[in-house]
Design an enzyme around this catalytic site. Structure first.
Site, mmCIF file in Angstrom:
data_model
loop_
_atom_site.group_PDB
_atom_site.id
_atom_site.type_symbol
_atom_site.label_atom_id
_atom_site.label_comp_id
_atom_site.label_asym_id
_atom_site.label_seq_id
_atom_site.Cartn_x
_atom_site.Cartn_y
_atom_site.Cartn_z
ATOM 1 N N CYS A 153 -1.271 -1.010 3.127
ATOM 2 C CA CYS A 153 -0.913 0.365 2.755
ATOM 3 C C CYS A 153 -0.758 1.241 3.992
ATOM 4 O O CYS A 153 0.119 2.118 4.049
ATOM 5 C CB CYS A 153 -1.977 0.966 1.836
ATOM 6 S SG CYS A 153 -2.252 0.020 0.332
HETATM 7 C C1 BEZ Z 1 -3.697 -3.584 1.624
HETATM 8 O O1 BEZ Z 1 -3.117 -2.524 1.560
HETATM 9 O O2 BEZ Z 1 -3.809 -4.211 2.661
HETATM 10 C C2 BEZ Z 1 -4.306 -4.176 0.380
HETATM 11 C C3 BEZ Z 1 -4.779 -3.359 -0.615
HETATM 12 C C4 BEZ Z 1 -5.376 -3.928 -1.729
HETATM 13 C C5 BEZ Z 1 -5.438 -5.308 -1.843
HETATM 14 C C6 BEZ Z 1 -4.917 -6.117 -0.835
HETATM 15 C C7 BEZ Z 1 -4.346 -5.555 0.281
#
Ligand code: BEZ
Length: 213
Positions: free
Chosen positions: A46
């Site tokens: 994210c």
């Molecule tokens: C991420 O943004 O890296 C992420 C968020 C939730 C689950 C897996 C990855």
């Protein structure tokens, strides 16, 4: 929660964001819009996604597209995380992030898929036209970061095909030949598409992209 389908009016809502409270339709005004959710603040994928969107602001502006992100985290969390995004991605977050702690918007837009995760939003994308209608819906899982070049590409296609009687073929990119809408009779093509055309099959007619000089 009603299912949202292409062509439906994008449901309106009021929300708290990092740039103040908004009414979604008022905030969109006459612009196109992208509403996109991410699973959680302070997560790696994210962080790269929101940094990328910030860097593409000029591209979205050129296309008259406003962008708003969303997760179920609160405003303080968003604001703290923006510092990390700016620091690690070398950018300045320049679009609002909705704090959907009560999941009102997530549920309205069906962004929580319980068999993937019961509490967090998946990576939903809604592209909304300047008529407030939903033009595109894409859903990615948490583990896969989005390709924002692809989003710009589909916006180019959506905007082109909204205003011209054409469609865009597989892997089309802005500037390449397009397909004449099947609703147009072949004999009407020369007057409607004066740049020329090719008849590959009676149902497959191509022409240079009409909105370019
Ligand atoms: C991420 O943004 O890296 C992420 C968020 C939730 C689950 C897996 C990855």
């Amino acid at each position: 929660m009603a299912t949202i389908r292409l062509g439906d009016e994008a449901p309106n809502f009021n929300a708290k964001t990092t740039e103040g409270d908004i009414n979604f339709h008022d905030w969109l005004g006459d612009s196109w819009g992208i509403l996109f959710s991410h699973p959680a603040d302070y997560t790696p994928v994210c962080t790269t996604e929101l940094g990328t969107v910030a860097k593409y602001k000029e591209e979205f502006d050129k296309r008259n597209v406003k962008v708003v992100a969303l997760s179920v985290d609160g405003l303080d969390s968003h604001k703290g995380w923006i510092g990390d995004i700016n620091e690690t991605q070398g950018t300045t977050v320049n679009f609002p992030i909705i704090a959907d702690e009560d999941r009102k918007v997530s549920e309205l837009y069906d962004m929580i898929h319980p068999n993937a995760d019961s509490k967090l939003t998946v990576r939903s994308v809604f592209v909304i036209g300047d008529d407030k209608k939903v033009k595109l819906i894409i859903t990615y899982p948490a583990s896969t970061g989005r390709n924002f070049d692809e989003l710009l590409r589909v916006i180019d296609s959506l905007q082109l095909t909204a205003y011209h009687k054409v469609a865009t073929p597989a892997n089309w990119n802005n500037g390449e030949d397009v397909v004449v809408s099947p609703a147009i009779a072949t004999e009407d093509i020369p007057s409607m598409f004066p740049k020329g055309h090719k008849v590959v099959k009676p149902y497959l007619r191509t022409t240079p992209q009409p909105n370019l000089d």
